[in-house]
Motif scaffolding. Structure first.
Motif, PDB file in Angstrom:
ATOM      1  N   VAL A  12       0.943  -1.069  -0.006  1.00 18.70           N
ATOM      2  CA  VAL A  12       0.045   0.070  -0.048  1.00 18.70           C
ATOM      3  C   VAL A  12       0.809   1.167   0.040  1.00 18.70           C
ATOM      4  N   GLN A  13       0.390   2.401  -0.620  1.00 18.58           N
ATOM      5  CA  GLN A  13       1.159   3.651  -0.534  1.00 18.58           C
ATOM      6  C   GLN A  13       1.020   4.478   0.574  1.00 18.58           C
ATOM      7  N   PRO A  14       2.104   5.034   0.892  1.00 22.29           N
ATOM      8  CA  PRO A  14       1.876   5.943   2.229  1.00 22.29           C
ATOM      9  C   PRO A  14       0.534   6.727   2.298  1.00 22.29           C
ATOM     10  N   GLY A  15       0.223   6.685   3.341  1.00 24.61           N
ATOM     11  CA  GLY A  15      -1.136   7.336   3.631  1.00 24.61           C
ATOM     12  C   GLY A  15      -2.364   6.616   3.408  1.00 24.61           C
ATOM     13  N   GLY A  16      -2.134   5.334   2.823  1.00 27.35           N
ATOM     14  CA  GLY A  16      -3.264   4.402   2.505  1.00 27.35           C
ATOM     15  C   GLY A  16      -3.799   3.513   3.640  1.00 27.35           C
ATOM     16  N   SER A  17      -4.881   2.692   3.331  1.00 26.12           N
ATOM     17  CA  SER A  17      -5.444   2.035   4.447  1.00 26.12           C
ATOM     18  C   SER A  17      -5.132   0.419   4.101  1.00 26.12           C
ATOM     19  N   ALA A  40       9.145  -5.802  12.297  1.00 27.08           N
ATOM     20  CA  ALA A  40       9.853  -4.987  11.002  1.00 27.08           C
ATOM     21  C   ALA A  40      11.188  -5.888  10.979  1.00 27.08           C
ATOM     22  N   PRO A  41      11.566  -5.781   9.468  1.00 27.12           N
ATOM     23  CA  PRO A  41      13.126  -6.325   9.228  1.00 27.12           C
ATOM     24  C   PRO A  41      13.990  -5.789  10.465  1.00 27.12           C
ATOM     25  N   GLN A  82      -7.787  -2.457  11.905  1.00 23.87           N
ATOM     26  CA  GLN A  82      -8.190  -1.480  10.689  1.00 23.87           C
ATOM     27  C   GLN A  82      -7.005  -0.488  10.852  1.00 23.87           C
ATOM     28  N   MET A  83      -6.097  -0.130   9.714  1.00 26.15           N
ATOM     29  CA  MET A  83      -4.777   0.737   9.938  1.00 26.15           C
ATOM     30  C   MET A  83      -5.142   1.606   8.767  1.00 26.15           C
ATOM     31  N   ASN A  84      -5.064   2.832   9.163  1.00 30.73           N
ATOM     32  CA  ASN A  84      -5.196   4.195   8.176  1.00 30.73           C
ATOM     33  C   ASN A  84      -3.772   5.082   8.411  1.00 30.73           C
ATOM     34  N   SER A  85      -3.779   5.834   7.371  1.00 32.09           N
ATOM     35  CA  SER A  85      -2.585   6.796   7.472  1.00 32.09           C
ATOM     36  C   SER A  85      -1.538   6.106   7.426  1.00 32.09           C
ATOM     37  N   LEU A  86      -1.235   4.944   6.811  1.00 29.75           N
ATOM     38  CA  LEU A  86      -0.052   4.191   6.919  1.00 29.75           C
ATOM     39  C   LEU A  86       1.078   4.832   6.473  1.00 29.75           C
ATOM     40  N   LYS A  87       2.464   4.428   7.008  1.00 31.04           N
ATOM     41  CA  LYS A  87       3.695   5.174   7.014  1.00 31.04           C
ATOM     42  C   LYS A  87       4.664   4.041   6.517  1.00 31.04           C
ATOM     43  N   PRO A  88       5.581   4.343   5.689  1.00 26.23           N
ATOM     44  CA  PRO A  88       6.751   3.346   5.477  1.00 26.23           C
ATOM     45  C   PRO A  88       7.237   2.596   6.853  1.00 26.23           C
ATOM     46  N   GLU A  89       7.300   3.236   7.974  1.00 21.93           N
ATOM     47  CA  GLU A  89       7.883   2.776   9.228  1.00 21.93           C
ATOM     48  C   GLU A  89       6.643   1.584   9.698  1.00 21.93           C
ATOM     49  N   ASP A  90       5.355   1.554   9.133  1.00 21.01           N
ATOM     50  CA  ASP A  90       4.595   0.481   9.475  1.00 21.01           C
ATOM     51  C   ASP A  90       4.922  -0.818   8.694  1.00 21.01           C
ATOM     52  N   THR A  91       5.636  -0.929   7.804  1.00 15.17           N
ATOM     53  CA  THR A  91       6.219  -2.127   7.077  1.00 15.17           C
ATOM     54  C   THR A  91       6.715  -3.095   8.029  1.00 15.17           C
ATOM     55  N   ALA A  92       6.097  -4.186   7.956  1.00 16.17           N
ATOM     56  CA  ALA A  92       6.177  -5.245   9.077  1.00 16.17           C
ATOM     57  C   ALA A  92       5.333  -6.655   8.847  1.00 16.17           C
ATOM     58  N   PHE A 102       1.008 -17.290  18.372  1.00 19.39           N
ATOM     59  CA  PHE A 102       0.954 -16.430  17.388  1.00 19.39           C
ATOM     60  C   PHE A 102       0.691 -17.182  15.896  1.00 19.39           C
ATOM     61  N   GLY A 103      -0.149 -16.559  15.141  1.00 10.80           N
ATOM     62  CA  GLY A 103      -0.202 -16.970  13.839  1.00 10.80           C
ATOM     63  C   GLY A 103       0.998 -16.945  12.923  1.00 10.80           C
ATOM     64  N   PRO A 104       0.846 -17.363  11.541  1.00  9.30           N
ATOM     65  CA  PRO A 104       1.909 -17.281  10.772  1.00  9.30           C
ATOM     66  C   PRO A 104       2.346 -15.971  10.136  1.00  9.30           C
ATOM     67  N   GLY A 105       1.344 -14.887  10.447  1.00 10.11           N
ATOM     68  CA  GLY A 105       1.429 -13.420  10.194  1.00 10.11           C
ATOM     69  C   GLY A 105       1.006 -13.249   8.594  1.00 10.11           C
ATOM     70  N   THR A 106       1.010 -11.887   8.651  1.00 14.96           N
ATOM     71  CA  THR A 106       0.505 -11.302   7.290  1.00 14.96           C
ATOM     72  C   THR A 106       1.455 -10.082   7.048  1.00 14.96           C
ATOM     73  N   LEU A 107       2.198  -9.903   5.973  1.00 11.78           N
ATOM     74  CA  LEU A 107       3.065  -8.805   5.285  1.00 11.78           C
ATOM     75  C   LEU A 107       2.437  -7.768   5.156  1.00 11.78           C
ATOM     76  N   VAL A 108       2.735  -6.514   5.527  1.00 15.83           N
ATOM     77  CA  VAL A 108       2.455  -5.293   5.207  1.00 15.83           C
ATOM     78  C   VAL A 108       3.451  -4.571   4.913  1.00 15.83           C
ATOM     79  N   THR A 109       3.342  -3.976   3.671  1.00 16.35           N
ATOM     80  CA  THR A 109       4.528  -3.209   2.930  1.00 16.35           C
ATOM     81  C   THR A 109       3.764  -1.963   2.514  1.00 16.35           C
ATOM     82  N   VAL A 110       4.427  -0.812   3.091  1.00 18.42           N
ATOM     83  CA  VAL A 110       3.926   0.472   3.052  1.00 18.42           C
ATOM     84  C   VAL A 110       5.318   1.479   2.237  1.00 18.42           C
ATOM     85  N   SER A 111       5.021   1.749   0.858  1.00 16.18           N
ATOM     86  CA  SER A 111       5.794   2.092  -0.089  1.00 16.18           C
ATOM     87  C   SER A 111       5.416   2.751  -1.115  1.00 16.18           C
ATOM     88  N   SER A 112       5.999   3.694  -1.803  1.00 12.09           N
ATOM     89  CA  SER A 112       5.730   4.175  -2.952  1.00 12.09           C
ATOM     90  C   SER A 112       6.141   3.828  -4.170  1.00 12.09           C
TER      91      SER A 112
END
Length: 112
Positions: A12-17, A40-41, A82-92, A102-112
């Protein structure tokens, strides 16, 4: 046994949800506090948000307050983030958690 399966991650792009879901089984979902963690990495896993059994009380990491909302549907045994106004630092990788499982997880990448 306890099973947690996360979904809803993606690019998702920065600012997205995005809305993450966690399908739970193997335990009485409505009886347990649930939470979301992320890793995060190169960083340690951290608590993002938690919610009480009835959903009437929540708490958030300072870094996500005002942008993320945790909720649950006890009738569907499902936890949401629900994640709004996403930032690159939310990438994880985002993980659902109950009592240390814990579950296996789902990857969120915030980047333009």
């Amino acid at each position: 046994q306890v099973q947690l399966v996360e979904s809803g991650g993606g690019l998702v792009q920065p600012g997205g949800s995005l809305r993450l879901s966690c399908a739970a089984s193997g335990f009485i979902f409505s009886s347990y506090v649930m939470s979301w963690y992320r890793q995060a990495p190169g960083k340690q896993r951290e608590l993002v948000a938690a919610i009480t059994t009835a959903g009437d009380s929540t708490n958030y990491a300072d870094s996500v307050k005002g942008r993320f909302t945790i909720s649950r549907d006890n009738g569907k045994n499902t936890l949401y983030l629900q994640m709004n106004s996403l930032k690159p630092e939310d990438t994880a990788m985002y993980y659902c958690n109950v009592r240390g499982v814990f579950g296996p997880g789902t990857l969120v990448t915030v980047s333009s």
